[in-house]
Design a protein around this motif. Sequence first.
Motif: not given
Length: 137
Positions: A81, A89-90, A119-121
């Motif tokens: 990230p 950042s995610s 994207d972990s979000k």
Amino acid sequence: MGKGAKFLWVAAILALASFRAFASSAPEAITLSLKQAVNLALEHHPDVRQAELSLQLAELELEAARARSTFPSFSLQVAPPELSVQGLSSSIQGIFGMALSLPWGTRTNLSADLKLAWDSKTGGWAIPGWGLSYSQQ
């Protein structure tokens, strides 16, 4: 017999003895046919040897090109990230690539890459880009 005659006889005997010694140490003559003589000359000529070595080099280069065309190469790059002013950042990004030398010459390549991002979000994958290239030199 006078002194001069004795000296000539001694000189003649010594000359004959040294000639025989020299003749016995000289290499013996070899009888060759025309074909044998030509083959012997070709085997020891530097231009012929250079041509043989050039041929061997070309065969080895061809063998190497065939080996490269048989085995593709793979690569994987992963980027952590990113850190910015807003924070970490995610997403985690990576690139998966493959290259293959084609047997249409010694310098023909086909390569492809696929860019992936997690994207972990959102918990999902994205494909921000891909590429395909062909080159021949």
